[in-house]
Design an enzyme around this catalytic site. Sequence first.
Site, mmCIF file in Angstrom:
data_model
loop_
_atom_site.group_PDB
_atom_site.id
_atom_site.type_symbol
_atom_site.label_atom_id
_atom_site.label_comp_id
_atom_site.label_asym_id
_atom_site.label_seq_id
_atom_site.Cartn_x
_atom_site.Cartn_y
_atom_site.Cartn_z
ATOM 1 N N CYS A 130 0.844 -1.205 0.000
ATOM 2 C CA CYS A 130 0.000 0.000 0.000
ATOM 3 C C CYS A 130 0.878 1.253 0.000
ATOM 4 O O CYS A 130 1.412 1.643 1.041
ATOM 5 C CB CYS A 130 -0.909 -0.029 1.225
ATOM 6 S SG CYS A 130 -1.881 1.467 1.391
ATOM 7 N N CYS A 133 -0.351 4.113 2.226
ATOM 8 C CA CYS A 133 -0.189 3.874 3.670
ATOM 9 C C CYS A 133 1.272 4.079 4.085
ATOM 10 O O CYS A 133 1.552 4.683 5.112
ATOM 11 C CB CYS A 133 -0.562 2.443 4.055
ATOM 12 S SG CYS A 133 -2.071 1.837 3.331
ATOM 13 N N ASP A 134 2.203 3.551 3.302
ATOM 14 C CA ASP A 134 3.596 3.465 3.752
ATOM 15 C C ASP A 134 4.562 4.346 2.967
ATOM 16 O O ASP A 134 5.742 4.420 3.318
ATOM 17 C CB ASP A 134 4.079 1.999 3.637
ATOM 18 C CG ASP A 134 3.197 1.064 4.454
ATOM 19 O OD1 ASP A 134 2.745 1.483 5.526
ATOM 20 O OD2 ASP A 134 2.944 -0.069 4.009
#
Length: 300
Positions: A130, A133-134
């Site tokens: 992701c 997300c990261d």
Amino acid sequence: MTDIIIIGAGPAGLTAAIYARRAAKSVLVLEAKGYGGQIINTPHIENYPVAAHISGFDFATKVYEQAKALGAEFKFEKAIEIRDDGEIKTVVTPKNEYEAKAVIIATGSENRKLGVEGEDKLVGRGISYCATCDGAFFRKKNVAVVGGGNTALEDALYMADIADKVYLIHRRDSFRGEEATAEKLRQRENVELVLNSQVTKLNAEKRLQSVEVTDKQGNTRTLEVSGLFVAVGRIPENKSFENLIELDGAGYAASAENCRTKTPGVFVAGDNRQKEVRQLVTAASDGAVAATEAVKYLNE
Ligand code: NAP
């Protein structure tokens, strides 16, 4: 007893909830993780009618709030089984059992793994599924994205704003994802397309340090990257319900265009359904169709 239980709070499930509530049916949505499904990780949505530019998070939040405002009930529990007793369906979660007259399975799909040795151990230590997300952990670093679908293209574009250098590794020389996004990538100076190539080795001490890619001629090249974003597709989440729905070889749920399955009162909607086009707009469309058919079934 609820009229309709919807399993999954992604775009398909949430749209189904809106349609079912507007038909005055009671609705319980069961969701294993958070609302929004896969779209919540999409940085920019540009292909949904009217919403020319919106983040996946904002989109999902608006649809979730719309469904809640209409009176859909939400429980964040994973449905692990459906029992069919004809007019009553029982949806089982690890904590509870819920009864309904109809069930819509809108479970979507989960990340496919790359399948390279060491991948599991490096999740959170360089490997991510992701980018939104990261991605921030890789500011000013070198990263690679692997895949050729819309997710990979969008992840690469997203990372091009954050990282120093982005390699996009794809096993063919043409993309499955949208040409408009691919073209944006070609314009970016810090993006290098590594085509006709597969990741064949992950080099790591405690964290990922580099990846080896091998092209179709068998030539191997090492890319010094501290992050690898794997975006090689999704696996439908239907396994728990295969007692009631027919699955094809890839695990997608067979249904007619009206989203009905072989079990009366059980419907499927969204990315876990067998179909040609898996997009936000078709997930929403499935949700509308499945809920409308479920309402018809309840009124039959
Ligand atoms: P996808 O479209 O299925 O693409 C998966 C990609 O990974 C393909 O390019 C495939 O290569 C490659 N691949 C599969 N297995 C591989 C392996 N073992 N090693 C290396 N490469 C591998 O998946 P996705 O990009 O996650 O998208 C899923 C669905 O969501 C699609 O329908 C997509 O259009 C949709 N989506 C839409 C949006 C949007 O509308 N904004 C955003 C994201 C996703 P091949 O091409 O060679 O098969």
